[in-house]
Scaffold this motif. Structure first.
Motif, PDB file in Angstrom:
ATOM      1  N   SER A 285      -2.832   0.366  -6.804  1.00  0.00           N
ATOM      2  CA  SER A 285      -2.374  -0.239  -8.050  1.00  0.00           C
ATOM      3  C   SER A 285      -0.863  -0.468  -8.025  1.00  0.00           C
ATOM      4  O   SER A 285      -0.375  -1.515  -8.445  1.00  0.00           O
ATOM      5  CB  SER A 285      -2.759   0.657  -9.210  1.00  0.00           C
ATOM      6  OG  SER A 285      -2.156   0.213 -10.389  1.00  0.00           O
ATOM      7  N   HIS A 286      -0.120   0.528  -7.520  1.00  0.00           N
ATOM      8  CA  HIS A 286       1.333   0.367  -7.470  1.00  0.00           C
ATOM      9  C   HIS A 286       1.729  -0.742  -6.505  1.00  0.00           C
ATOM     10  O   HIS A 286       2.704  -1.457  -6.738  1.00  0.00           O
ATOM     11  CB  HIS A 286       1.992   1.687  -7.062  1.00  0.00           C
ATOM     12  CG  HIS A 286       2.050   2.694  -8.187  1.00  0.00           C
ATOM     13  ND1 HIS A 286       1.781   2.360  -9.480  1.00  0.00           N
ATOM     14  CD2 HIS A 286       2.356   4.016  -8.201  1.00  0.00           C
ATOM     15  CE1 HIS A 286       1.910   3.437 -10.251  1.00  0.00           C
ATOM     16  NE2 HIS A 286       2.254   4.454  -9.490  1.00  0.00           N
ATOM     17  N   PHE A 287       0.962  -0.877  -5.426  1.00  0.00           N
ATOM     18  CA  PHE A 287       1.271  -1.963  -4.492  1.00  0.00           C
ATOM     19  C   PHE A 287       1.096  -3.318  -5.179  1.00  0.00           C
ATOM     20  O   PHE A 287       1.922  -4.218  -5.019  1.00  0.00           O
ATOM     21  CB  PHE A 287       0.372  -1.892  -3.251  1.00  0.00           C
ATOM     22  CG  PHE A 287       0.932  -1.053  -2.149  1.00  0.00           C
ATOM     23  CD1 PHE A 287       2.224  -1.282  -1.692  1.00  0.00           C
ATOM     24  CD2 PHE A 287       0.189  -0.048  -1.555  1.00  0.00           C
ATOM     25  CE1 PHE A 287       2.759  -0.507  -0.672  1.00  0.00           C
ATOM     26  CE2 PHE A 287       0.715   0.732  -0.548  1.00  0.00           C
ATOM     27  CZ  PHE A 287       1.994   0.500  -0.106  1.00  0.00           C
TER      28      PHE A 287
ATOM     29  N   THR B  20       7.877 -12.472  -0.016  1.00  0.00           N
ATOM     30  CA  THR B  20       7.653 -11.444   0.998  1.00  0.00           C
ATOM     31  C   THR B  20       7.134 -10.161   0.371  1.00  0.00           C
ATOM     32  O   THR B  20       6.248  -9.496   0.924  1.00  0.00           O
ATOM     33  CB  THR B  20       8.969 -11.140   1.740  1.00  0.00           C
ATOM     34  OG1 THR B  20       9.626 -12.369   1.989  1.00  0.00           O
ATOM     35  CG2 THR B  20       8.714 -10.424   3.023  1.00  0.00           C
ATOM     36  N   VAL B  21       7.688  -9.813  -0.777  1.00  0.00           N
ATOM     37  CA  VAL B  21       7.232  -8.605  -1.463  1.00  0.00           C
ATOM     38  C   VAL B  21       5.753  -8.736  -1.786  1.00  0.00           C
ATOM     39  O   VAL B  21       4.962  -7.802  -1.619  1.00  0.00           O
ATOM     40  CB  VAL B  21       8.047  -8.392  -2.752  1.00  0.00           C
ATOM     41  CG1 VAL B  21       7.623  -7.116  -3.432  1.00  0.00           C
ATOM     42  CG2 VAL B  21       9.517  -8.378  -2.454  1.00  0.00           C
TER      43      VAL B  21
ATOM     44  N   GLU C  53      -0.543  -4.207   2.441  1.00  0.00           N
ATOM     45  CA  GLU C  53      -0.707  -2.745   2.412  1.00  0.00           C
ATOM     46  C   GLU C  53      -1.947  -2.379   1.597  1.00  0.00           C
ATOM     47  O   GLU C  53      -2.675  -1.451   1.919  1.00  0.00           O
ATOM     48  CB  GLU C  53       0.473  -2.036   1.783  1.00  0.00           C
ATOM     49  CG  GLU C  53       1.894  -2.295   2.169  1.00  0.00           C
ATOM     50  CD  GLU C  53       2.228  -2.911   3.493  1.00  0.00           C
ATOM     51  OE1 GLU C  53       1.335  -3.171   4.325  1.00  0.00           O
ATOM     52  OE2 GLU C  53       3.414  -3.153   3.691  1.00  0.00           O
ATOM     53  N   ARG C  54      -2.162  -3.125   0.520  1.00  0.00           N
ATOM     54  CA  ARG C  54      -3.302  -2.818  -0.334  1.00  0.00           C
ATOM     55  C   ARG C  54      -4.610  -2.989   0.434  1.00  0.00           C
ATOM     56  O   ARG C  54      -5.559  -2.232   0.219  1.00  0.00           O
ATOM     57  CB  ARG C  54      -3.258  -3.733  -1.552  1.00  0.00           C
ATOM     58  CG  ARG C  54      -4.446  -3.608  -2.460  1.00  0.00           C
ATOM     59  CD  ARG C  54      -4.242  -4.411  -3.712  1.00  0.00           C
ATOM     60  NE  ARG C  54      -5.434  -4.412  -4.542  1.00  0.00           N
ATOM     61  CZ  ARG C  54      -6.362  -5.356  -4.528  1.00  0.00           C
ATOM     62  NH1 ARG C  54      -6.236  -6.370  -3.706  1.00  0.00           N
ATOM     63  NH2 ARG C  54      -7.404  -5.280  -5.317  1.00  0.00           N
TER      64      ARG C  54
ATOM     65  N   MET D 243       8.767  -1.145   2.630  1.00  0.00           N
ATOM     66  CA  MET D 243       8.900  -1.642   1.257  1.00  0.00           C
ATOM     67  C   MET D 243      10.233  -1.181   0.660  1.00  0.00           C
ATOM     68  O   MET D 243      10.949  -1.960   0.026  1.00  0.00           O
ATOM     69  CB  MET D 243       7.722  -1.099   0.432  1.00  0.00           C
ATOM     70  CG  MET D 243       7.416  -1.867  -0.802  1.00  0.00           C
ATOM     71  SD  MET D 243       6.668  -3.438  -0.385  1.00  0.00           S
ATOM     72  CE  MET D 243       5.740  -3.798  -1.833  1.00  0.00           C
ATOM     73  N   ARG D 244      10.556   0.082   0.895  1.00  0.00           N
ATOM     74  CA  ARG D 244      11.819   0.620   0.376  1.00  0.00           C
ATOM     75  C   ARG D 244      13.006  -0.118   0.983  1.00  0.00           C
ATOM     76  O   ARG D 244      13.976  -0.433   0.302  1.00  0.00           O
ATOM     77  CB  ARG D 244      11.918   2.105   0.718  1.00  0.00           C
ATOM     78  CG  ARG D 244      11.287   3.019  -0.325  1.00  0.00           C
ATOM     79  CD  ARG D 244      11.657   4.449   0.000  1.00  0.00           C
ATOM     80  NE  ARG D 244      11.093   5.420  -0.933  1.00  0.00           N
ATOM     81  CZ  ARG D 244      11.650   5.732  -2.107  1.00  0.00           C
ATOM     82  NH1 ARG D 244      12.751   5.144  -2.487  1.00  0.00           N
ATOM     83  NH2 ARG D 244      11.085   6.633  -2.886  1.00  0.00           N
TER      84      ARG D 244
END
Lengths: 431, 246, 181
Positions: A134-136, A150-151, A158-159, A210-211
């Motif tokens: 969900s956060h992804f 890109t994000v 990743e999801r 991601m970070r």
């Protein structure tokens, strides 16, 4: 500059009329309708914005464009069938919906103590995986809405990894109906633990990427820092919970405050930030994903062999499924058992599947810390095999009320950031 | 003094099964028979079975059950609430403890005052209101519509439920949006789905259904509204018109 | 080693219908109409893993005025229905509609007061895509089937004849009925 009550209504109709009216008056204010079909409103959300130049002076939110009547529909289905409905409410956090609902049913049945440990551990593991998924999506759609493709592509990539695990365990990528009253639908299939371990090995690297992409990104910081500020009293008054509350400085998490599913037995921190802005919410979410990884690892250690469904023939749906030539179904063992060796088992199976089980009359409220905040399920039973009333207190529904508090006085572009940082899912909002 | 109390309690205890039976019989009949239809020649002996709805449960002190850790602070909450309400403590009709949850049934007039006390009293401090939802009981005459509020205190890590009712003929309940702004949309939703008018709400309009919708769809007297599904000549009726076992 | 090397003197003969069909199918611009769960799967199709760009459809625009395909992804509520029709009316011809998922196709499990029982009550649908939600692969399959349909669509009088023939065929066709007794 004089403030005038006159405004130009651009919320619909013919453009020629709008232009004509705009030229006829000296009004500076413009009322713009955004949604319900708009790429940046996170689903079918409708915003009615009053603009003074670039400044948003009034933000009104209209919802209901995805109202599905799930709560009413459940009153005509058995308690077990209810999971199939609730999983489709907030379709990004299906396992939280199911767990909240099943905990409520179990509370009404009075069988909370008899839920097998393995079932609880699997529930926790699946919920934490779901939190990450969900956060992804929250980050991905946030990126997409701000124009950072890109994000978005990274988030969805990743999801997919997590969805692969879901598919292996539940058979479905979304809308699982996996958590059932009394336990879970079936045990982890062979290879599932290995798959989760693989994910645990791979995921920290992905989160780090991601970070790296977002933490110090000047464009991202410019779009998120000090945007859509909501302080702690505001959160309390508006009933805001979850990552938004924790981004305002209060480390309140139901997993710690009112543990359920055995959360008291896990070691994890509650990430908190006092920024109160969009960036702080992002930081809380990404830190939460790292905590989720910790919990999942502990789940794998805790997984001891055992049943995954309550050992009560009157409640426990047969949880030994197997893959047959025509798809997933009851295992041959179970069918042999009910068809040839035990008449009683056959009766139980027949009653359960056709009629369902009876739940003693009463009311219960259970809440879980979903990826979005406090997800509550209020269930009323009249003693029958079907719910009398089920109501969900969906975090997104409550949080959307904060849009006005976050947006008014800011620019139009920040409205998008504010809504995206709430991460509302209209399926949950409208139910 | 204590002997008086004891005698009273003994008398009470002596009448207990009796009274329980009365309460039980006072409860509305929910359904009759056990399976199948009422018109068939059901010879199983279950055809005359009457299943009654839940009788109103009224719990007596102590609310805290030493064996149930979930109920640990119920006595404290009840005492504090009584003290904080002062003269209007009579507004709490009854208290119900079940499933490790405490429910205060209050008169609707007292709701705004109660909400204010719940939020502001230092001993209570229920900072979060988790919204309101309606429940429709068509057969409870005079109290058909229930409004159920859930409150959570972060300070004391405590959770309570407050229930109030209104008759279907006079669907008014005071709004508590002034105390808990978060209830704005929740009250609109309860109005939309159940037709409860929250007096004092700043803008009580429909929220989920279209503005020109007729009726309040989640009431029990509103049909589910499904359509029969036809496939290759066979028809499946909508879920609310199918044969059911209850 | 391209197509042009195989063509005699660089000339390709074909019917106008085929050329138009090729042009139309090769670069469809979908208008997203993400409503519910299916929208997430639709977005996943646009992502790198399933990559809709392979079929020339990566331009998922939100503006209906520059789109020729509407993907109705999810349940359509009574409140959303007029909005959906308005968006459809804003799209220029020619346009196609995919009803993605069982809710958009027939109402699905939500047979109740709130949901329109199939988006074909409001707009004409070209492809019904079952599933709850359909897998991304199924969505890709639906897209390919639609491409096939677009490629083979006839024009003008042929189109009218095709429509009449199809209608007659559908009327003649009898599905095996489930017996009523």
């Amino acid at each position: 500059m004089t403030v005038t009550e006159d405004y130009i209504d651009a919320s619909g109709g013919d453009w020629d009329d709008v232009i004509e009216k705009a030229q006829a008056t000296s009004a500076e204010r413009l009322v713009v309708n955004m949604g319900p079909q708009h790429p940046s409103t996170h689903g079918v959300l409708r915003l009615i914005l009053t603009l003074d130049g670039e400044t948003c002076t009034e933000a009104r939110v209209a919802i209901g464009y995805l109202h599905t009547g799930i709560e009413k529909n459940m009153e005509f289905r058995t308690w077990t069938q209810g999971t199939t409905f609730v999983t489709r409410m907030d379709y990004l956090t299906p396992l939280f919906n199911e767990t909240a609902y099943c905990l409520a049913v179990e509370k009404l049945l009075g069988v909370e103590d008899r839920i097998p440990d393995r079932a609880s551990v699997i529930r926790v593991m699946m919920m934490e995986l779901n939190r990450m998924a969900s956060h992804f999506v929250a980050m991905a759609t946030f990126g997409m809405e701000l124009g950072a493709t890109t994000v978005m592509t990274n988030g969805f990539r990743e999801r997919e990894m997590i969805l692969d695990v879901f598919e292996l365990v539940t058979g479905l990528r979304m809308n699982h109906a996996y958590v059932r009253p009394g336990g879970v639908a079936q045990d982890l299939p062979p290879g599932a633990v290995g798959k989760v371990r693989e994910l645990l090995k791979e995921m920290p690297e992905r989160i780090k990427v991601m970070r790296k992409l977002l933490d110090e990104n000047p464009v991202y910081l410019a779009r998120t820092k000090d945007v859509a500020y909501l302080n702690l009293p505001g959160c309390m008054a508006l009933g805001v919970t979850g990552p938004l509350l924790r981004a305002s400085g209060l480390a309140y998490d139901l997993r710690k405050a009112k543990p359920y599913c055995g959360y008291e037995g896990y070691e994890f921190d509650v990430p908190v930030s006092d920024g109160g802005d969009v960036y702080a919410r992002y930081r809380v979410r990404i830190a939460e994903m790292e905590e989720s990884l910790k919990i999942i690892e502990q789940c794998l250690d805790k997984l001891a062999p055992g049943p995954v469904m309550i050992e009560d023939a009157k409640i426990g749906w047969p949880a030994k499924l197997a893959l047959g030539p025509d798809g997933m179904g009851n295992s041959p063992d179970h069918i042999a058992h009910i068809m040839s060796s035990s008449m009683e088992a056959l009766i139980h199976h027949f009653k359960l599947v056709t009629e369902g089980f009876r739940v003693p009359a009463g009311q219960a409220y259970t809440a879980v810390e979903s990826a979005k905040g406090e997800l509550g399920c209020y269930a009323v039973s009249d003693g029958g095999t079907r719910p009398y009333r089920v109501h969900f207190r969906d975090p997104s529904f409550t949080h959307l009320q904060a849009v006005a508090a976050m947006c008014e006085g800011g620019t139009v572009a920040d409205v998008i950031a504010a809504v995206a940082s709430i991460d509302p899912v209209m399926g949950g909002v409208d139910r | 003094m204590s002997t008086d109390n004891e005698r009273e309690r003994d008398e009470e205890a002596a009448r207990l099964p009796d009274r329980m039976g009365e309460e039980r019989l006072a409860a509305p009949i929910k359904r009759t028979g056990m399976f199948g239809t009422g018109t068939s020649g059901d010879t199983s002996g279950f055809g005359l079975l009457q299943v009654r709805g839940s009788a109103p449960v009224s719990s007596q002190r102590p609310f805290t059950d030493p064996d149930d850790p979930r109920t640990a602070d119920f006595d404290r909450v009840a005492d504090d609430l009584e003290a904080a309400l002062g003269d209007s403590a009579g507004a709490v009709e009854r208290v119900e403890v079940s499933h490790g949850e405490i429910t205060f049934h209050v008169l609707r007039e007292a709701l705004p005052e109660l909400a204010r006390v719940l939020r502001d009293d230092p001993a209570l401090r229920y900072e979060l209101c988790l919204g309101v939802t309606g429940v429709h009981f068509p057969d409870r005459e005079g109290r058909e519509l229930h409004a159920v509020y859930q409150f959570r205190s972060i300070t004391h890590n405590s959770e309570i439920r407050v229930t109030t009712t209104c008759p279907d003929t006079d669907r008014h309940i005071p709004s508590i949006v002034a105390v808990y702004p978060t209830n704005d949309w929740h009250e609109r939703e309860a109005w939309d789905f159940f037709g409860i008018v929250f007096d004092g709400h700043p803008a009580l309009t429909r929220i989920q259904m279209p503005d020109d919708w007729h009726g309040h769809p989640q009431r029990k007297d509103y049909p589910l509204g499904g359509i029969p599904v036809e496939y290759r000549g066979a028809t499946v009726p909508p879920p609310d018109q199918r044969r059911s076992y209850t | 080693m391209g197509l042009e090397e195989k063509l005699p003197s660089g000339v390709l003969l074909g019917t106008v219908e085929q050329v138009v069909g090729l042009a139309r199918k090769s670069s469809m611009w979908p208008a997203t109409f993400g409503l519910a769960c299916c929208a997430i799967e639709m977005m996943a199709v646009g992502g790198p893993h399933y990559d809709l760009a392979r079929f020339g459809m990566e331009k998922f625009g939100a503006t209906p005025r520059q789109a020729d395909l509407m993907v109705v992804a999810g349940r359509v509520s009574q409140k959303m229905a007029p909005v959906l029709r308005q968006i459809y009316d804003q799209m220029p011809e020619p346009k196609w509609v995919i009803a993605m998922g069982v809710c958009a196709s027939s109402g699905g499990m939500f047979n109740n007061y709130a949901i329109v029982q199939g988006v074909d009550h409001i707009v004409p649908v070209d492809i019904y895509l079952p599933g709850c939600p359909p897998r991304p692969e199924m969505f890709l399959d639906a897209v390919l089937k639609l491409h096939d349909k677009v490629q083979n669509t006839k024009l003008g009088a042929h189109r009218e004849q095709e429509i009449t023939e199809t209608e007659e065929r559908m009327l003649r066709r009898s599905l095996p009925l489930v017996s009523k007794d």
